[in-house]
Design a protein around this motif. Structure first.
Motif, PDB file in Angstrom:
ATOM      1  N   LEU A  58      13.092  88.985 119.514  1.00 53.50           N
ATOM      2  CA  LEU A  58      11.595  89.165 120.194  1.00 53.50           C
ATOM      3  C   LEU A  58      10.713  88.367 119.683  1.00 53.50           C
ATOM      4  O   LEU A  58      10.912  87.925 118.450  1.00 53.50           O
ATOM      5  N   HIS A  59       9.505  87.863 120.163  1.00 44.68           N
ATOM      6  CA  HIS A  59       8.421  87.247 119.782  1.00 44.68           C
ATOM      7  C   HIS A  59       7.217  87.973 119.906  1.00 44.68           C
ATOM      8  O   HIS A  59       7.097  88.791 120.656  1.00 44.68           O
ATOM      9  N   SER A  60       6.436  87.538 118.719  1.00 39.28           N
ATOM     10  CA  SER A  60       5.337  88.283 118.601  1.00 39.28           C
ATOM     11  C   SER A  60       4.317  87.380 117.694  1.00 39.28           C
ATOM     12  O   SER A  60       4.591  86.269 117.171  1.00 39.28           O
ATOM     13  N   ASP A  61       3.083  87.989 117.413  1.00 41.40           N
ATOM     14  CA  ASP A  61       1.982  87.333 116.677  1.00 41.40           C
ATOM     15  C   ASP A  61       1.849  88.072 115.559  1.00 41.40           C
ATOM     16  O   ASP A  61       2.016  89.214 115.184  1.00 41.40           O
ATOM     17  N   ALA A  62       1.991  87.153 114.481  1.00 41.85           N
ATOM     18  CA  ALA A  62       2.203  87.655 113.048  1.00 41.85           C
ATOM     19  C   ALA A  62       0.781  88.563 112.497  1.00 41.85           C
ATOM     20  O   ALA A  62       0.964  89.267 111.569  1.00 41.85           O
ATOM     21  N   ARG A  63      -0.369  88.263 113.450  1.00 49.54           N
ATOM     22  CA  ARG A  63      -1.439  89.010 113.200  1.00 49.54           C
ATOM     23  C   ARG A  63      -1.488  90.525 113.617  1.00 49.54           C
ATOM     24  O   ARG A  63      -2.369  91.290 113.862  1.00 49.54           O
ATOM     25  N   SER A  64      -0.471  90.590 114.406  1.00 49.21           N
ATOM     26  CA  SER A  64      -0.524  91.925 115.282  1.00 49.21           C
ATOM     27  C   SER A  64      -0.055  93.253 114.630  1.00 49.21           C
ATOM     28  O   SER A  64       0.462  92.941 113.393  1.00 49.21           O
ATOM     29  N   GLY A  65      -0.374  94.538 114.997  1.00 53.45           N
ATOM     30  CA  GLY A  65      -0.179  95.656 114.382  1.00 53.45           C
ATOM     31  C   GLY A  65       1.477  95.939 114.253  1.00 53.45           C
ATOM     32  O   GLY A  65       1.660  96.236 113.164  1.00 53.45           O
ATOM     33  N   LYS A  66       1.896  95.579 115.105  1.00 51.59           N
ATOM     34  CA  LYS A  66       3.380  95.784 114.848  1.00 51.59           C
ATOM     35  C   LYS A  66       4.084  95.215 113.582  1.00 51.59           C
ATOM     36  O   LYS A  66       5.092  95.375 113.035  1.00 51.59           O
ATOM     37  N   VAL A  67       3.647  94.004 113.442  1.00 51.08           N
ATOM     38  CA  VAL A  67       4.374  92.980 112.400  1.00 51.08           C
ATOM     39  C   VAL A  67       3.823  93.802 110.862  1.00 51.08           C
ATOM     40  O   VAL A  67       4.576  93.751 110.283  1.00 51.08           O
ATOM     41  N   ALA A  68       2.730  94.119 110.882  1.00 46.03           N
ATOM     42  CA  ALA A  68       2.125  95.031 109.826  1.00 46.03           C
ATOM     43  C   ALA A  68       2.808  96.167 109.397  1.00 46.03           C
ATOM     44  O   ALA A  68       3.186  96.518 108.390  1.00 46.03           O
ATOM     45  N   ARG A 116       3.758  80.029 124.719  1.00 43.94           N
ATOM     46  CA  ARG A 116       3.193  79.498 123.372  1.00 43.94           C
ATOM     47  C   ARG A 116       1.562  79.785 123.207  1.00 43.94           C
ATOM     48  O   ARG A 116       1.085  80.061 122.195  1.00 43.94           O
ATOM     49  N   MET A 117       1.036  79.591 124.400  1.00 51.13           N
ATOM     50  CA  MET A 117      -0.566  79.634 124.641  1.00 51.13           C
ATOM     51  C   MET A 117      -1.114  81.113 123.803  1.00 51.13           C
ATOM     52  O   MET A 117      -2.188  81.216 123.395  1.00 51.13           O
ATOM     53  N   CYS A 118      -0.393  82.044 124.169  1.00 51.89           N
ATOM     54  CA  CYS A 118      -0.590  83.449 123.596  1.00 51.89           C
ATOM     55  C   CYS A 118      -0.899  83.490 122.284  1.00 51.89           C
ATOM     56  O   CYS A 118      -2.189  84.309 121.792  1.00 51.89           O
ATOM     57  N   TYR A 119      -0.311  82.682 121.622  1.00 51.39           N
ATOM     58  CA  TYR A 119      -0.370  82.781 119.996  1.00 51.39           C
ATOM     59  C   TYR A 119      -1.595  82.073 119.381  1.00 51.39           C
ATOM     60  O   TYR A 119      -1.708  82.053 118.109  1.00 51.39           O
ATOM     61  N   ALA A 120      -2.368  81.265 120.310  1.00 51.49           N
ATOM     62  CA  ALA A 120      -3.618  80.721 119.793  1.00 51.49           C
ATOM     63  C   ALA A 120      -4.904  81.372 120.218  1.00 51.49           C
ATOM     64  O   ALA A 120      -5.847  81.027 119.796  1.00 51.49           O
ATOM     65  N   PRO A 136      -6.040  81.500 126.384  1.00 48.71           N
ATOM     66  CA  PRO A 136      -6.030  80.397 125.648  1.00 48.71           C
ATOM     67  C   PRO A 136      -5.175  79.297 126.365  1.00 48.71           C
ATOM     68  O   PRO A 136      -4.320  79.429 127.163  1.00 48.71           O
ATOM     69  N   ARG A 137      -5.673  78.121 126.030  1.00 50.09           N
ATOM     70  CA  ARG A 137      -4.820  76.957 126.896  1.00 50.09           C
ATOM     71  C   ARG A 137      -4.056  75.897 125.940  1.00 50.09           C
ATOM     72  O   ARG A 137      -3.701  75.084 126.085  1.00 50.09           O
ATOM     73  N   ASP A 138      -4.061  76.274 124.679  1.00 51.65           N
ATOM     74  CA  ASP A 138      -3.730  75.347 123.396  1.00 51.65           C
ATOM     75  C   ASP A 138      -2.249  75.783 123.258  1.00 51.65           C
ATOM     76  O   ASP A 138      -1.927  77.031 122.812  1.00 51.65           O
ATOM     77  N   ALA A 139      -1.375  74.994 123.634  1.00 50.93           N
ATOM     78  CA  ALA A 139      -0.096  75.368 123.430  1.00 50.93           C
ATOM     79  C   ALA A 139       0.769  75.130 122.021  1.00 50.93           C
ATOM     80  O   ALA A 139       1.883  75.396 121.865  1.00 50.93           O
ATOM     81  N   GLU A 140      -0.099  74.260 121.374  1.00 50.16           N
ATOM     82  CA  GLU A 140       0.416  73.999 120.084  1.00 50.16           C
ATOM     83  C   GLU A 140      -0.125  74.882 118.815  1.00 50.16           C
ATOM     84  O   GLU A 140       0.510  75.020 117.732  1.00 50.16           O
ATOM     85  N   GLY A 141      -1.531  75.118 118.841  1.00 47.36           N
ATOM     86  CA  GLY A 141      -2.282  75.649 118.227  1.00 47.36           C
ATOM     87  C   GLY A 141      -1.784  77.011 117.508  1.00 47.36           C
ATOM     88  O   GLY A 141      -2.204  77.593 116.440  1.00 47.36           O
ATOM     89  N   GLY A 142      -0.921  77.734 118.209  1.00 55.53           N
ATOM     90  CA  GLY A 142      -0.559  79.100 117.867  1.00 55.53           C
ATOM     91  C   GLY A 142       0.537  79.156 117.071  1.00 55.53           C
ATOM     92  O   GLY A 142       0.931  80.279 116.658  1.00 55.53           O
ATOM     93  N   ARG A 143       1.231  78.042 116.588  1.00 54.33           N
ATOM     94  CA  ARG A 143       2.360  78.282 115.884  1.00 54.33           C
ATOM     95  C   ARG A 143       2.240  78.917 114.512  1.00 54.33           C
ATOM     96  O   ARG A 143       3.351  79.638 113.977  1.00 54.33           O
ATOM     97  N   ALA A 144       1.335  78.923 114.005  1.00 56.10           N
ATOM     98  CA  ALA A 144       0.992  79.458 112.570  1.00 56.10           C
ATOM     99  C   ALA A 144       0.891  80.970 112.854  1.00 56.10           C
ATOM    100  O   ALA A 144       1.119  81.583 111.903  1.00 56.10           O
ATOM    101  N   ASN A 145       0.753  81.462 113.956  1.00 51.16           N
ATOM    102  CA  ASN A 145       0.639  82.872 114.303  1.00 51.16           C
ATOM    103  C   ASN A 145       1.856  83.345 114.829  1.00 51.16           C
ATOM    104  O   ASN A 145       2.038  84.803 115.027  1.00 51.16           O
ATOM    105  N   PHE A 146       2.707  82.581 115.289  1.00 51.55           N
ATOM    106  CA  PHE A 146       3.971  82.892 116.016  1.00 51.55           C
ATOM    107  C   PHE A 146       4.972  83.567 114.992  1.00 51.55           C
ATOM    108  O   PHE A 146       5.122  82.542 113.915  1.00 51.55           O
TER     109      PHE A 146
END
Ligand SMILES: Cc1cc2nc3c(=O)[nH]c(=O)nc-3n(C[C@H](O)[C@H](O)[C@H](O)COP(=O)(O)O)c2cc1C
Length: 185
Positions: A58-68, A116-120, A136-146
């Motif tokens: 599954l894919h998610s955002d490192a900052r999300s509640g589920k990851v915590a 990818r844009m969701c993670y920016a 978000p329209r940035d397809a690369e900036g979210g990598r650190a949050n992915f």
């Protein structure tokens, strides 16, 4: 239908859930345990399934509640229901969250720009704000949050509804060898 056929059918539908966006199994529910011990459930997209290792991706955002929540309690359950097949699956096991390794890199490489844009998004998901933000329209900036979440399921329970009698089966790999059994529905 034999227990072996039930498992084969479940694995086939999981594989289709990854490949076919119209499949009901494409959007399962992931249940976790929150910091206060309360259950939490939410929809995610089924991104990968390897029948040999029983790994779900599954894919998610490192900052999300589920990851915590998963950092505190890595056990989770994935719930899937296909109304056409009248089949419910419950997969339970431990998760591992991959942020900056080859698993995460490969998952990122395999993602489309639109995903990818969701993670920016800024600020972090779940932060209270005055109005909903623009997409978000940035397809690369979210990598650190992915992150890629891998769930290796150790039990699989299948419930198939049928007029001639519901069928409930449980598969358990925890002892090493697979234990399979019918259960009273
Ligand atoms: C159809 C659908 C698909 C979704 N897919 C994902 C996904 O793949 N990854 C994800 O992190 N959130 C996804 N979400 C959003 C989650 O359901 C959830 O709202 C969000 O991740 C915040 O959850 P959390 O606060 O429990 O971490 C999806 C929501 C819907 C309705």
């Amino acid at each position: 239908m034999t227990l072996e056929e039930v498992l084969g059918n479940a694995f086939g539908l999981l594989a289709r859930g990854v490949a076919d966006r119209r499949s009901a199994f494409h959007t399962p529910t992931l249940a976790t345990v929150g910091a206060d011990g309360a259950p939490e459930a939410r929809t995610l997209v089924l991104r990968g399934f390897d029948p040999a290792t029983r790994l779900i991706r599954l894919h998610s955002d490192a900052r999300s509640g589920k990851v915590a929540s998963l950092a505190r309690e890595p056990r989770a359950q994935l719930h899937l229901y296909d109304a056409k097949a009248k089949l419910q699956l419950r997969l339970s096991g431990r998760t591992a969250v991959h942020a900056s390794d080859e698993v995460a890199d490969a998952a990122w490489r395999g993602s489309r720009d639109f995903s990818r844009m969701c993670y920016a998004v800024e600020p972090a998901p779940g932060t209270p704000i005055e109005v909903p933000p623009a997409a978000p329209r940035d397809a690369e900036g979210g990598r650190a949050n992915f992150v890629a979440i891998l769930l290796r399921f150790e039990t699989l329970e299948a419930l198939e509804l049928a007029a001639e009698g519901h069928r409930r089966a449980r598969f358990d790999w925890r002892g090493g060898a697979l234990q399979a059994s019918w259960l009273v529905p």
